[in-house]
Design a protein around this motif. Sequence first.
Motif, PDB file in Angstrom:
ATOM      1  N   VAL A 290      41.725  90.712  10.979  1.00  0.00           N
ATOM      2  CA  VAL A 290      41.264  89.827   9.907  1.00  0.00           C
ATOM      3  C   VAL A 290      41.517  90.455   8.545  1.00  0.00           C
ATOM      4  O   VAL A 290      42.017  89.799   7.618  1.00  0.00           O
TER       5      VAL A 290
ATOM      6  N   GLY B 204      45.076  90.245   7.578  1.00  0.00           N
ATOM      7  CA  GLY B 204      45.648  88.907   7.554  1.00  0.00           C
ATOM      8  C   GLY B 204      46.414  88.520   8.792  1.00  0.00           C
ATOM      9  O   GLY B 204      47.176  87.547   8.782  1.00  0.00           O
TER      10      GLY B 204
ATOM     11  N   SER C 298      42.747  84.776  11.421  1.00  0.00           N
ATOM     12  CA  SER C 298      41.832  84.144  10.470  1.00  0.00           C
ATOM     13  C   SER C 298      40.469  83.823  11.071  1.00  0.00           C
ATOM     14  O   SER C 298      39.479  83.710  10.356  1.00  0.00           O
TER      15      SER C 298
END
Length: 346
Positions: free
Chosen positions: A316, A319, A322
Amino acid sequence: MKPTKIKTILIGLGRIASKLEKDPYRKKPCTHMGVLMTSWGKAHFEFVSGFDSNPEACELFQNQWKQPTVNIPNGLFQKLNLPTVNLAIIATPSHTHEGIAKECIKMGIRHLLIEKPVAMSSKGAKTLEQLSKSNQTKIWINHERRYHPSYLFVRDELKKGNFGQIKSIRASVFTSAKNPGIAFSKSGGGPLLHDGTHALDLIHWLVGKPKLVHAKMERPKKGIVETRASAYFFTNSNIQITLDVSGGREYFQFELDIHTNSHRIICSNDGFQFFQSVPSKLYKGFQSLELYNPKGFPKPETSNAFLGIYKEIKEVIHGEKSTMEGTLSENIQILESIESIYRNKK
Protein backbone atom coordinates in the motif's frame (compact mmCIF):
# COMPACT_ATOMS: atom_id res chain seq x y z
CA MET A 1 13.87 2.06 -9.69
CA LYS A 2 13.97 0.24 -6.37
CA PRO A 3 11.46 1.65 -3.81
CA THR A 4 12.98 3.42 -0.82
CA LYS A 5 12.80 1.67 2.52
CA ILE A 6 9.89 2.53 4.79
CA LYS A 7 11.18 4.51 7.78
CA THR A 8 9.54 2.95 10.84
CA ILE A 9 9.23 3.65 14.56
CA LEU A 10 7.91 1.26 17.22
CA ILE A 11 6.00 2.76 20.15
CA GLY A 12 5.75 0.38 23.10
CA LEU A 13 8.41 -2.30 23.54
CA GLY A 14 6.55 -5.03 25.40
CA ARG A 15 5.24 -8.51 24.56
CA ILE A 16 3.73 -8.18 21.10
CA ALA A 17 6.27 -5.55 20.10
CA SER A 18 9.34 -7.61 20.92
CA LYS A 19 9.47 -9.93 23.94
CA LEU A 20 7.41 -12.83 22.54
CA GLU A 21 10.09 -13.42 19.92
CA LYS A 22 11.99 -15.29 22.65
CA ASP A 23 9.16 -17.82 23.08
CA PRO A 24 10.75 -21.07 21.80
CA TYR A 25 7.39 -22.57 20.77
CA ARG A 26 5.97 -19.75 18.67
CA LYS A 27 6.39 -19.70 14.91
CA LYS A 28 8.72 -16.85 14.00
CA PRO A 29 8.41 -13.99 13.41
CA CYS A 30 5.70 -13.49 16.03
CA THR A 31 6.28 -9.84 17.01
CA HIS A 32 6.53 -6.51 15.22
CA MET A 33 10.27 -6.27 15.77
CA GLY A 34 10.67 -9.88 14.74
CA VAL A 35 9.26 -9.01 11.30
CA LEU A 36 11.35 -5.87 10.93
CA MET A 37 14.54 -7.76 11.72
CA THR A 38 14.00 -10.59 9.21
CA SER A 39 15.95 -10.39 5.98
CA TRP A 40 12.69 -9.50 4.20
CA GLY A 41 11.88 -6.85 6.80
CA LYS A 42 15.31 -5.25 6.56
CA ALA A 43 14.99 -5.13 2.77
CA HIS A 44 11.74 -3.11 2.91
CA PHE A 45 11.72 -1.29 6.27
CA GLU A 46 14.29 0.96 7.94
CA PHE A 47 13.99 0.87 11.71
CA VAL A 48 14.47 4.36 13.17
CA SER A 49 13.86 3.91 16.90
CA GLY A 50 11.80 2.28 19.62
CA PHE A 51 9.92 4.28 22.28
CA ASP A 52 8.73 3.31 25.73
CA SER A 53 7.89 5.07 29.00
CA ASN A 54 9.64 2.28 30.94
CA PRO A 55 13.46 2.63 30.98
CA GLU A 56 13.85 -1.06 31.79
CA ALA A 57 11.86 -1.98 28.68
CA CYS A 58 14.14 0.23 26.60
CA GLU A 59 17.23 -1.44 28.04
CA LEU A 60 15.89 -4.96 27.44
CA PHE A 61 14.97 -4.03 23.87
CA GLN A 62 18.43 -2.63 23.17
CA ASN A 63 20.07 -5.78 24.55
CA GLN A 64 17.82 -8.01 22.44
CA TRP A 65 17.96 -6.19 19.11
CA LYS A 66 20.96 -3.82 19.29
CA GLN A 67 18.70 -1.04 18.04
CA PRO A 68 18.15 2.52 19.35
CA THR A 69 15.42 3.39 21.85
CA VAL A 70 14.12 6.54 23.50
CA ASN A 71 12.63 6.61 26.99
CA ILE A 72 9.64 8.96 26.91
CA PRO A 73 7.84 9.77 30.18
CA ASN A 74 4.12 8.99 29.88
CA GLY A 75 4.70 7.73 26.34
CA LEU A 76 4.64 11.24 24.87
CA PHE A 77 7.02 12.02 22.01
CA GLN A 78 5.33 14.78 20.02
CA LYS A 79 8.03 17.34 20.90
CA LEU A 80 10.89 15.14 19.71
CA ASN A 81 12.81 16.20 16.62
CA LEU A 82 12.19 13.01 14.64
CA PRO A 83 13.44 12.41 11.12
CA THR A 84 10.84 11.72 8.42
CA VAL A 85 8.84 8.67 9.46
CA ASN A 86 6.60 6.70 7.07
CA LEU A 87 5.14 4.17 9.50
CA ALA A 88 4.43 4.19 13.25
CA ILE A 89 3.64 0.92 15.01
CA ILE A 90 1.63 1.44 18.21
CA ALA A 91 2.00 -1.52 20.57
CA THR A 92 1.27 0.18 23.89
CA PRO A 93 -1.49 -0.71 26.41
CA SER A 94 -4.98 -0.56 24.89
CA HIS A 95 -6.17 2.57 26.69
CA THR A 96 -3.30 4.61 25.17
CA HIS A 97 -3.86 3.64 21.52
CA GLU A 98 -6.25 6.42 20.58
CA GLY A 99 -4.21 9.24 22.14
CA ILE A 100 -0.87 8.11 20.70
CA ALA A 101 -2.43 7.59 17.26
CA LYS A 102 -3.72 11.17 17.32
CA GLU A 103 -0.24 12.43 18.22
CA CYS A 104 1.30 10.49 15.34
CA ILE A 105 -1.21 11.90 12.86
CA LYS A 106 -0.60 15.46 14.09
CA MET A 107 3.14 14.88 13.66
CA GLY A 108 2.55 14.08 9.99
CA ILE A 109 3.02 10.29 10.08
CA ARG A 110 0.75 9.01 7.30
CA HIS A 111 0.70 5.26 8.02
CA LEU A 112 -0.12 3.65 11.37
CA LEU A 113 -0.29 0.03 12.51
CA ILE A 114 -2.15 -0.15 15.81
CA GLU A 115 -2.58 -3.13 18.10
CA LYS A 116 -6.18 -4.12 18.86
CA PRO A 117 -8.43 -2.65 20.05
CA VAL A 118 -7.88 0.58 18.14
CA ALA A 119 -9.69 2.53 20.89
CA MET A 120 -11.60 1.84 24.08
CA SER A 121 -14.92 2.81 22.49
CA SER A 122 -16.54 3.19 19.09
CA LYS A 123 -16.86 6.92 19.80
CA GLY A 124 -13.09 7.20 20.23
CA ALA A 125 -12.50 5.16 17.09
CA LYS A 126 -14.85 7.42 15.10
CA THR A 127 -12.96 10.51 16.29
CA LEU A 128 -9.73 8.88 15.17
CA GLU A 129 -11.31 7.98 11.82
CA GLN A 130 -12.32 11.60 11.20
CA LEU A 131 -8.83 12.84 12.05
CA SER A 132 -7.19 10.23 9.82
CA LYS A 133 -9.43 11.13 6.86
CA SER A 134 -8.74 14.86 7.18
CA ASN A 135 -4.99 14.18 7.29
CA GLN A 136 -5.01 11.41 4.62
CA THR A 137 -3.62 8.87 7.09
CA LYS A 138 -3.98 5.13 6.53
CA ILE A 139 -4.52 2.98 9.62
CA TRP A 140 -4.22 -0.78 10.04
CA ILE A 141 -5.39 -2.60 13.19
CA ASN A 142 -3.50 -5.78 14.03
CA HIS A 143 -6.17 -8.46 13.98
CA GLU A 144 -3.49 -10.70 12.55
CA ARG A 145 -5.59 -13.81 11.88
CA ARG A 146 -7.05 -12.06 8.82
CA TYR A 147 -3.61 -12.44 7.26
CA HIS A 148 -2.98 -16.03 8.30
CA PRO A 149 -2.90 -18.35 5.25
CA SER A 150 -5.03 -20.97 7.03
CA TYR A 151 -7.84 -18.53 7.86
CA LEU A 152 -7.57 -17.01 4.38
CA PHE A 153 -7.96 -20.49 2.90
CA VAL A 154 -11.15 -21.11 4.91
CA ARG A 155 -12.67 -17.76 3.96
CA ASP A 156 -11.84 -18.16 0.26
CA GLU A 157 -13.24 -21.70 0.10
CA LEU A 158 -16.42 -20.52 1.83
CA LYS A 159 -16.76 -17.68 -0.68
CA LYS A 160 -16.37 -20.13 -3.55
CA GLY A 161 -19.06 -22.35 -2.06
CA ASN A 162 -16.71 -25.32 -1.70
CA PHE A 163 -17.61 -25.76 1.98
CA GLY A 164 -21.32 -25.14 1.53
CA GLN A 165 -23.42 -22.38 3.09
CA ILE A 166 -22.67 -21.21 6.63
CA LYS A 167 -25.47 -22.01 9.07
CA SER A 168 -23.86 -21.34 12.46
CA ILE A 169 -20.60 -20.25 14.12
CA ARG A 170 -19.54 -20.93 17.69
CA ALA A 171 -16.66 -18.70 18.82
CA SER A 172 -14.80 -19.25 22.09
CA VAL A 173 -11.85 -17.48 23.69
CA PHE A 174 -10.80 -19.17 26.93
CA THR A 175 -7.87 -18.34 29.20
CA SER A 176 -6.46 -19.73 32.43
CA ALA A 177 -6.67 -16.42 34.29
CA LYS A 178 -8.85 -16.97 37.35
CA ASN A 179 -9.98 -13.36 37.55
CA PRO A 180 -9.31 -11.80 34.14
CA GLY A 181 -11.69 -8.94 34.87
CA ILE A 182 -9.53 -7.77 37.77
CA ALA A 183 -6.49 -7.57 35.51
CA PHE A 184 -8.23 -5.02 33.28
CA SER A 185 -10.17 -3.07 35.91
CA LYS A 186 -7.77 -0.12 36.12
CA SER A 187 -7.56 0.63 32.39
CA GLY A 188 -11.14 -0.34 31.53
CA GLY A 189 -12.56 -2.99 29.26
CA GLY A 190 -12.45 -6.67 30.07
CA PRO A 191 -11.59 -9.92 28.27
CA LEU A 192 -14.35 -9.25 25.73
CA LEU A 193 -12.71 -6.03 24.55
CA HIS A 194 -9.09 -7.11 24.83
CA ASP A 195 -9.30 -10.77 23.69
CA GLY A 196 -12.78 -11.35 22.32
CA THR A 197 -12.16 -8.66 19.72
CA HIS A 198 -10.17 -11.24 17.72
CA ALA A 199 -13.18 -13.58 17.53
CA LEU A 200 -15.59 -10.78 16.64
CA ASP A 201 -13.19 -9.53 13.98
CA LEU A 202 -13.22 -12.95 12.28
CA ILE A 203 -17.02 -13.12 12.52
CA HIS A 204 -17.35 -9.70 10.86
CA TRP A 205 -14.76 -10.78 8.28
CA LEU A 206 -16.65 -13.96 7.40
CA VAL A 207 -20.33 -13.00 7.64
CA GLY A 208 -20.58 -9.25 8.26
CA LYS A 209 -21.88 -7.41 11.29
CA PRO A 210 -24.34 -9.58 13.27
CA LYS A 211 -27.27 -8.38 15.36
CA LEU A 212 -27.23 -9.14 19.08
CA VAL A 213 -30.17 -11.14 20.44
CA HIS A 214 -29.04 -11.91 24.00
CA ALA A 215 -25.98 -11.28 26.20
CA LYS A 216 -24.87 -12.20 29.71
CA MET A 217 -22.00 -10.95 31.90
CA GLU A 218 -20.39 -12.45 34.96
CA ARG A 219 -18.50 -10.35 37.51
CA PRO A 220 -16.90 -11.65 40.74
CA LYS A 221 -17.82 -8.44 42.52
CA LYS A 222 -19.33 -5.04 41.87
CA GLY A 223 -17.16 -2.34 40.35
CA ILE A 224 -14.85 -4.38 38.12
CA VAL A 225 -15.14 -5.57 34.53
CA GLU A 226 -16.43 -8.98 33.50
CA THR A 227 -14.72 -12.32 34.00
CA ARG A 228 -17.03 -13.89 31.42
CA ALA A 229 -19.09 -12.57 28.51
CA SER A 230 -21.54 -14.68 26.52
CA ALA A 231 -23.56 -13.51 23.54
CA TYR A 232 -26.02 -14.80 20.97
CA PHE A 233 -26.29 -13.18 17.52
CA PHE A 234 -28.02 -13.58 14.17
CA THR A 235 -26.95 -12.13 10.82
CA ASN A 236 -29.25 -10.73 8.14
CA SER A 237 -28.87 -14.04 6.30
CA ASN A 238 -30.04 -15.92 9.43
CA ILE A 239 -26.65 -17.31 10.47
CA GLN A 240 -26.65 -18.17 14.19
CA ILE A 241 -23.57 -17.06 16.16
CA THR A 242 -22.64 -17.78 19.77
CA LEU A 243 -19.70 -16.18 21.56
CA ASP A 244 -18.09 -17.14 24.87
CA VAL A 245 -15.13 -15.18 26.25
CA SER A 246 -13.95 -16.15 29.71
CA GLY A 247 -11.17 -17.17 32.06
CA GLY A 248 -11.01 -19.66 34.87
CA ARG A 249 -9.94 -22.54 32.59
CA GLU A 250 -6.89 -24.74 32.97
CA TYR A 251 -5.92 -24.06 29.36
CA PHE A 252 -5.86 -21.38 26.67
CA GLN A 253 -8.01 -21.83 23.60
CA PHE A 254 -9.11 -19.66 20.69
CA GLU A 255 -11.57 -21.41 18.40
CA LEU A 256 -14.15 -20.87 15.68
CA ASP A 257 -16.42 -23.86 15.05
CA ILE A 258 -18.15 -23.25 11.70
CA HIS A 259 -21.06 -25.42 10.58
CA THR A 260 -22.40 -25.25 7.02
CA ASN A 261 -25.11 -27.33 5.36
CA SER A 262 -22.44 -29.85 4.25
CA HIS A 263 -19.23 -29.24 6.24
CA ARG A 264 -17.81 -28.46 9.64
CA ILE A 265 -14.59 -26.42 9.97
CA ILE A 266 -12.77 -25.97 13.27
CA CYS A 267 -10.29 -23.08 13.24
CA SER A 268 -8.20 -23.09 16.39
CA ASN A 269 -4.86 -22.12 17.86
CA ASP A 270 -4.46 -25.88 18.34
CA GLY A 271 -4.89 -26.51 14.60
CA PHE A 272 -7.52 -26.73 11.87
CA GLN A 273 -9.89 -29.66 11.26
CA PHE A 274 -12.21 -30.21 8.30
CA PHE A 275 -15.24 -32.50 8.13
CA GLN A 276 -17.48 -33.27 5.15
CA SER A 277 -20.86 -34.93 4.82
CA VAL A 278 -20.68 -38.57 3.66
CA PRO A 279 -23.08 -41.56 3.77
CA SER A 280 -23.17 -42.71 7.39
CA LYS A 281 -21.46 -45.95 8.41
CA LEU A 282 -23.54 -46.03 11.58
CA TYR A 283 -27.09 -45.25 10.42
CA LYS A 284 -28.53 -46.48 7.14
CA GLY A 285 -30.02 -43.71 5.02
CA PHE A 286 -28.29 -40.94 7.00
CA GLN A 287 -25.30 -38.69 6.37
CA SER A 288 -22.45 -38.24 8.86
CA LEU A 289 -19.46 -35.92 9.08
CA GLU A 290 -16.09 -37.44 8.23
CA LEU A 291 -12.68 -35.91 8.89
CA TYR A 292 -10.68 -35.15 5.72
CA ASN A 293 -7.82 -33.02 4.37
CA PRO A 294 -9.03 -30.46 1.80
CA LYS A 295 -6.88 -29.92 -1.27
CA GLY A 296 -4.78 -26.76 -1.15
CA PHE A 297 -4.77 -26.23 2.63
CA PRO A 298 -1.55 -24.33 3.46
CA LYS A 299 1.32 -26.24 5.03
CA PRO A 300 2.28 -25.04 8.55
CA GLU A 301 5.72 -23.88 7.42
CA THR A 302 4.13 -21.44 4.94
CA SER A 303 1.72 -19.92 7.46
CA ASN A 304 2.60 -16.64 9.15
CA ALA A 305 0.11 -13.86 9.86
CA PHE A 306 2.64 -11.22 10.90
CA LEU A 307 4.42 -11.35 7.56
CA GLY A 308 1.06 -11.04 5.81
CA ILE A 309 0.06 -7.72 7.36
CA TYR A 310 3.49 -6.18 6.81
CA LYS A 311 3.51 -7.26 3.16
CA GLU A 312 0.19 -5.48 2.70
CA ILE A 313 1.52 -2.35 4.42
CA LYS A 314 4.56 -2.37 2.14
CA GLU A 315 2.41 -2.80 -0.98
CA VAL A 316 0.00 0.00 0.00
CA ILE A 317 2.75 2.47 0.91
CA HIS A 318 4.57 1.82 -2.38
CA GLY A 319 1.37 2.04 -4.42
CA GLU A 320 1.42 -1.63 -5.41
CA LYS A 321 -2.00 -2.21 -3.82
CA SER A 322 -4.92 0.05 -2.95
CA THR A 323 -7.17 -2.15 -0.79
CA MET A 324 -6.63 -2.81 2.92
CA GLU A 325 -7.85 -5.48 5.32
CA GLY A 326 -9.32 -4.63 8.69
CA THR A 327 -10.10 -0.99 8.01
CA LEU A 328 -10.90 1.51 10.74
CA SER A 329 -14.54 1.51 9.64
CA GLU A 330 -14.72 -2.26 10.18
CA ASN A 331 -13.12 -1.91 13.60
CA ILE A 332 -15.71 0.68 14.57
CA GLN A 333 -18.36 -1.93 13.78
CA ILE A 334 -16.50 -4.50 15.90
CA LEU A 335 -16.43 -2.08 18.83
CA GLU A 336 -20.15 -1.41 18.31
CA SER A 337 -20.81 -5.16 18.53
CA ILE A 338 -18.81 -5.34 21.77
CA GLU A 339 -20.66 -2.34 23.18
CA SER A 340 -23.99 -3.92 22.31
CA ILE A 341 -23.01 -6.89 24.52
CA TYR A 342 -22.03 -4.63 27.42
CA ARG A 343 -25.21 -2.59 26.97
CA ASN A 344 -27.64 -5.52 26.71
CA LYS A 345 -26.13 -7.79 29.37
CA LYS A 346 -28.58 -9.64 31.61
